[in-house]
Motif scaffolding. Structure first.
Motif, short mmCIF file in Angstrom:
data_model
loop_
_atom_site.label_atom_id
_atom_site.label_comp_id
_atom_site.label_asym_id
_atom_site.label_seq_id
_atom_site.Cartn_x
_atom_site.Cartn_y
_atom_site.Cartn_z
N ARG A 118 0.82 -1.22 0.00
CA ARG A 118 0.00 0.00 0.00
C ARG A 118 0.85 1.26 0.00
N TRP A 119 2.02 1.21 0.61
CA TRP A 119 2.85 2.41 0.74
C TRP A 119 4.09 2.29 -0.14
N LYS A 120 3.88 2.28 -1.45
CA LYS A 120 4.98 2.11 -2.38
C LYS A 120 5.89 3.34 -2.43
N PHE A 121 5.30 4.51 -2.20
CA PHE A 121 6.09 5.73 -2.25
C PHE A 121 5.49 6.76 -1.31
N LYS A 122 6.27 7.77 -1.01
CA LYS A 122 5.88 8.81 -0.07
C LYS A 122 5.80 10.15 -0.81
#
Length: 292
Positions: free
Chosen positions: A284-288
């Motif tokens: 779900r948190w591939k990038f910021k």
């Protein structure tokens, strides 16, 4: 797990498995749990990191308990999804009970179309299937087509079997505009991960800045559709309840991002109450956001 790289022979094999009774399918799920958790370690690193980041207040023992319970449930979800291929309408209605269908019927009586928001929580596939049995009005499921054509055709047939209409995500606005003269119930997943080029809005979710699609908010505002959350809870193995929780009744009167915040925060609340039933193996948190 089912969705990637299926062949026609594999689809036929899944069809045969779907004919098995539930008790036998859950024996298979128990075996599958052992394989996924202890033998192959299917995405355990992803699950562990997601849990650690989402619940910094929990100790290692608590996180480990959630992890194991999640893999037990993931195995059940796998066989339940296969069962969806041949499950009957009667069986589906029995196993996905709608606690307050009067909420949906009430909005239809007001001549209002509805957006039902779901997360990848509980058995969302059964939740989407159940919408096909609950009303004579148009039922729409917004979905992301799969790259493998055989897999995509299998899931499309399965999701449409009780009368729902599938609309690819990229065609949502155009198709919804075509249907605006009809009363409809449209199912949107709230926790899909946008590609980097479409990650225009980040919001706190499970203690992390999270990219969120704004499509639900845009469609609701444009067509003045009521927004409800389809809160799917597991009652016991193979049985669920879905409660429709009104989130926004007058979308045209909301501020920017208000609708998005409403459904993101509600999903977070559901996950925190019983963490094991969310899709922790999803990246779900591939990038910021830039600068983080």
């Amino acid at each position: 797990m089912i969705k990637k790289g299926l062949t026609s022979l594999a689809v036929f094999f899944l069809y045969l498995i779907s004919l098995l009774p539930f008790w036998l399918l859950y024996l298979i799920a128990d075996f599958l749990y052992v394989i996924m958790y202890y033998v192959t370690g299917y995405r355990r690193g992803v699950v562990q990191q997601n849990l650690k980041n989402s619940f910094p207040e929990k100790n290692a023992e608590e996180l480990h308990a959630i992890e194991k319970k999640y893999y037990h449930y993931l195995a059940d979800l796998f066989v339940e999804t296969i069962k969806s291929i041949t499950i009957s309408k009667t069986e589906m209605e029995k196993r996905m009970y709608l606690t307050n269908l009067e909420v949906i019927n009430g909005y239809f009586a007001q001549n209002r179309s509805i957006i039902a928001v779901v997360g990848h929580y509980g058995n969302w596939e059964w939740g989407a299937l159940r919408t096909g049995t609950m009303t004579h009005h148009r039922r729409v499921i917004i979905y992301k087509p799969l790259n493998n054509k055989t897999s995509d055709q299998l899931f499309k047939r399965m999701r449409e079997k009780f009368g729902a209409t599938l609309i690819p995500m990229k065609s949502t606005l155009r198709k919804m505009a075509e249907l605006k003269s009809e009363l409809s119930l449209s199912v949107f997943a709230s926790d899909q991960t946008p590609v980097r080029e479409e990650a225009h809005y980040f919001t706190p979710f499970l203690n992390q800045p999270t990219a969120v699609f704004l499509g639900i908010e845009k469609i609701a505002t444009l067509f003045n559709s009521v927004v409800v959350f389809a809160d799917i809870r597991r009652v016991k193995r193979g049985y669920y309840e879905c409660t429709f929780v009104p989130l926004v009744e007058e979308p045209k009167q909301t501020k920017q991002y208000e609708i998005t915040q409403a459904h993101v925060q509600y999903l977070e609340k559901v996950i925190k109450e019983e963490p094991a039933y969310w899709l922790w193996s999803h990246r779900r948190w591939k990038f910021k956001p830039e600068g983080n």
